[in-house]
Design a protein around this motif. Structure first.
Motif, PDB file in Angstrom:
ATOM      1  N   PHE A 261      -5.665  -5.469  -3.669  1.00  0.00           N
ATOM      2  CA  PHE A 261      -5.221  -4.701  -4.329  1.00  0.00           C
ATOM      3  C   PHE A 261      -5.699  -5.024  -5.855  1.00  0.00           C
ATOM      4  CE2 PHE A 261      -2.559  -4.622  -0.924  1.00  0.00           C
ATOM      5  CZ  PHE A 261      -1.882  -3.354  -0.541  1.00  0.00           C
TER       6      PHE A 261
ATOM      7  N   VAL B 267      -7.757   0.132  -4.430  1.00  0.00           N
ATOM      8  CA  VAL B 267      -7.492  -0.665  -3.081  1.00  0.00           C
ATOM      9  C   VAL B 267      -8.787  -0.490  -2.258  1.00  0.00           C
ATOM     10  CG1 VAL B 267      -6.042  -1.190  -1.014  1.00  0.00           C
ATOM     11  CG2 VAL B 267      -5.088   0.010  -3.005  1.00  0.00           C
TER      12      VAL B 267
ATOM     13  N   PHE C 257       0.827  -1.086  -0.021  1.00  0.00           N
ATOM     14  CA  PHE C 257      -0.117  -0.200   0.073  1.00  0.00           C
ATOM     15  C   PHE C 257       1.066   1.186   0.068  1.00  0.00           C
ATOM     16  CE2 PHE C 257      -2.274   3.539   1.825  1.00  0.00           C
ATOM     17  CZ  PHE C 257      -3.584   3.497   1.160  1.00  0.00           C
TER      18      PHE C 257
END
Length: 224
Positions: A193, A116, A33
């Motif tokens: 993701f 995300v 991330f």
């Protein structure tokens, strides 16, 4: 289809040839991330993408009867402990979280054809952390936290302007943090993701919290 409605098929776009490579995967979702966030933030800082905020995320909550609602809020911190944002705790989202702490987050990173998606439970951050962030806000935003009865019906804009003036006069120097305003942190149970790819065969990598897995996370690839 009405004459005013555009032909939605004309809005279809092909996605760029990007991929989530196996070599990119990390043992926990936070490092990946962080890498993606840095990449999209660099794009957002370009003058031709000034409309885009990398830390904007869609927060979906549900009340005690499971009626959902969504809105865009701003991410103010992230790390292994979770994703942090700040709000009026008496607002609709604050009330819903108090009744049902399970939420989802969505980061729609359109410029890189990525998103995300996070699912997890919310807990308040320590008061000292909320105090520190509130003190860093511009004075106008601090006063706005006092003036706004967030999510409540108000008679008109003038009412809000009067409230702002009243609190500006009440706090001529330091503006204290209202007790009803503070930070909330989403501790993720799963993080997905998503990378757009040609032919709608997108890459989807899902991290699932699992105490039995190495590093506490199980990593899976999902079919698009």
């Amino acid at each position: 289809m009405s004459a005013e409605q555009p032909e939605l098929s004309r809005l279809r776009r092909d996605y760029a040839e990007r991929a989530i490579e196996v070599t990119e995967l990390t043992s926990a979702p936070e490092p990946l991330f962080a890498r993606w966030f840095a990449e999209v933030d660099a794009v957002a800082r370009k003058s031709d993408a000034s409309w885009f905020e990398a830390n904007a995320m869609v927060l979906t909550t549900a009340d005690a009867e499971a009626h959902p609602s969504s809105r865009t809020v701003l991410l103010k911190g992230y790390g292994p402990e979770g994703f942090t944002f700040y709000t009026n705790l008496r607002s609709r989202k604050g009330r819903q979280i108090a009744a049902n702490p399970n939420v989802s987050l969505l980061f729609p990173w359109y410029p890189l054809q990525r998103q995300v998606a996070v699912q997890g439970a919310v807990a308040p951050v320590p008061d000292a952390e909320s105090d520190g962030y509130f003190a860093s806000r511009p004075r106008g935003a601090q006063l706005g936290a006092w003036a706004s009865e967030q999510s409540e019906t108000i008679p008109d804009r003038a009412w809000l302007d009067r409230r702002l003036a009243e609190f500006d006069a009440r706090f001529p120097d330091v503006v204290p943090r209202p007790a009803h305003w503070g930070g909330l942190r989403v501790r993720p149970d799963s993080v997905e993701f998503w990378q757009g790819r040609p032919d709608r065969l997108h890459d989807r990598i899902l991290y699932v919290r699992d105490a039995a897995a190495p590093h506490g996370w199980r990593v899976e690839r999902l079919s698009p």
